[in-house]
Design a protein around this motif. Structure first.
Motif, PDB file in Angstrom:
ATOM      1  N   SER A  75       0.724  -1.313  -0.134  1.00 50.35           N
ATOM      2  CA  SER A  75      -0.416   0.054   0.388  1.00 50.35           C
ATOM      3  C   SER A  75       0.811   1.310   0.102  1.00 50.35           C
ATOM      4  N   THR A  79       0.512   3.377  -3.340  1.00 49.13           N
ATOM      5  CA  THR A  79       0.338   5.413  -2.959  1.00 49.13           C
ATOM      6  C   THR A  79       1.779   6.553  -3.601  1.00 49.13           C
ATOM      7  N   TRP A 117      -1.568   6.589   5.794  1.00 52.38           N
ATOM      8  CA  TRP A 117      -2.583   6.025   4.454  1.00 52.38           C
ATOM      9  C   TRP A 117      -2.198   4.371   4.821  1.00 52.38           C
ATOM     10  N   ALA A 121      -4.459   1.101   6.491  1.00 55.60           N
ATOM     11  CA  ALA A 121      -5.099   0.730   4.949  1.00 55.60           C
ATOM     12  C   ALA A 121      -4.743  -1.571   5.366  1.00 55.60           C
ATOM     13  N   TRP A 150     -15.263   0.810   0.993  1.00 60.27           N
ATOM     14  CA  TRP A 150     -13.686   1.748   0.895  1.00 60.27           C
ATOM     15  C   TRP A 150     -13.093   1.798   0.026  1.00 60.27           C
ATOM     16  N   THR A 154     -12.173   5.692  -1.031  1.00 59.99           N
ATOM     17  CA  THR A 154     -10.840   6.054  -1.392  1.00 59.99           C
ATOM     18  C   THR A 154     -10.593   6.616  -2.924  1.00 59.99           C
ATOM     19  N   ILE A 157      -8.817   8.854  -3.280  1.00 59.74           N
ATOM     20  CA  ILE A 157      -7.299   9.531  -1.478  1.00 59.74           C
ATOM     21  C   ILE A 157      -6.283   9.884  -2.235  1.00 59.74           C
ATOM     22  N   GLN A 172      -9.437  14.072   4.210  1.00 62.91           N
ATOM     23  CA  GLN A 172      -8.956  13.249   3.385  1.00 62.91           C
ATOM     24  C   GLN A 172      -9.857  12.420   2.711  1.00 62.91           C
ATOM     25  N   LEU A 173     -10.094  11.416   4.071  1.00 58.76           N
ATOM     26  CA  LEU A 173     -11.908  10.459   3.495  1.00 58.76           C
ATOM     27  C   LEU A 173     -12.691  10.845   3.114  1.00 58.76           C
ATOM     28  N   SER A 176     -12.301  12.596  -0.306  1.00 61.51           N
ATOM     29  CA  SER A 176     -12.285  11.369  -1.217  1.00 61.51           C
ATOM     30  C   SER A 176     -14.047  11.474  -1.716  1.00 61.51           C
TER      31      SER A 176
END
Length: 275
Positions: A75, A79, A117, A121, A150, A154, A157, A172-173, A176
């Motif tokens: 992740s 990202t 993040w 996750a 989810w 996201t 995101i 942020q969530l 998004s």
């Protein structure tokens, strides 16, 4: 309703044009795959060196710890490099010059948010895996529903992390999720468009690999497997790059109202209309 999906496919087409104009962006997801592969190889080597293989099969603590590490690695790396692509795409949409180095610098600047993040996750992914494993059908259903929710929450995101001023993960969530709610038709159809294009690209590789495994023999079979695998990997890399560009295009227009990048030839009243 139909027009929203059509706009999504138009956005896909126009974003792929940006993609073909800057093929060097492929370096970033390629580096992502290489980094994740290397990290997993190191993790696997440590497991074998420490003699933990049997423990992973019998001890839940070891198993879930390794799972958490694996999700966190994949992740965070994915990202990070997607963030680099998003930055480069945003710069191109603004008519500015950019480079792979610029993208990596922008991703590094957002490293704290990316790390947070990735930790979230990984935690959620591990918890959902435990639910799936321990609670049978109920756990599997819960995991499937949450995974879908989810993914939608996201969807934006990475652009939010890179391009937005919000530093709180909660904000942020929310951002998004709000952007996806406003552009869900375009977002879904654009995602399907990218997937369809690169599935077509991958099909020859899949066919070549299948021929190498089931039909051919010797050196020819090895060559077919390697060649087919290379095509599939190239399709995956291209899909990741194009997806990041498309999401950046959607994000920029939805948040600023500017005609940027793939929207520069479109009537602003036909994209994300008020009604």
């Amino acid at each position: 309703m139909t027009s929203k999906y059509r706009r999504g496919f138009d956005i896909t087409y126009d974003s792929l044009r940006i993609f073909t104009q800057r093929p060097t962006l492929l370096i970033l997801p390629a580096l992502s795959l290489l980094t994740v592969g290397s990290a997993f190889a190191v993790l696997g080597a440590i497991i074998f060196q420490q003699g933990l293989v049997e423990s992973l099969l019998t001890n839940d603590l070891y198993k879930y710890s390794v799972l958490f590490c694996a999700i966190a690695i994949s992740s965070s790396v994915a990202t990070f490099f997607n963030a680099a692509v998003v930055h480069c795409a945003a710069q191109l949409f603004e008519g500015n010059s950019t480079s792979v180095r610029d993208g990596l610098a922008a991703a590094w600047h957002a490293r704290r948010q990316i790390a947070i993040w990735a930790a979230v996750a990984a935690t959620l992914g591990t918890v959902l895996y435990i639910l799936d494993e321990k609670f049978g059908v109920v756990g599997s259903l819960t995991r499937a529903i949450f995974d879908l929710a989810w993914a939608l929450l996201t969807f934006f995101i990475v652009p939010v992390i890179v391009l937005d001023e919000r530093r709180s993960l909660r904000r942020q969530l929310r951002r998004s999720g709000s952007l996806f709610r406003d552009t869900w038709g375009e977002s879904v159809s654009a995602t399907l468009g990218v997937s369809f294009v690169f599935l077509i690209v991958a099909l020859p590789g899949i066919a070549l690999g299948a021929a190498g495994y089931f039909v051919l023999d010797g050196v020819v079979a090895v060559g077919a497997l390697v060649g087919g695998g290379g095509i599939v990997v190239a399709a995956i890399v291209g899909s990741q790059t194009a997806s990041a560009i498309v999401r950046t295009a959607l994000y920029r227009y939805a948040t600023t109202g500017k005609q940027v990048g793939p929207f520069d030839t479109r009537d602003p009243d036909t994209v994300f209309p008020e009604s």
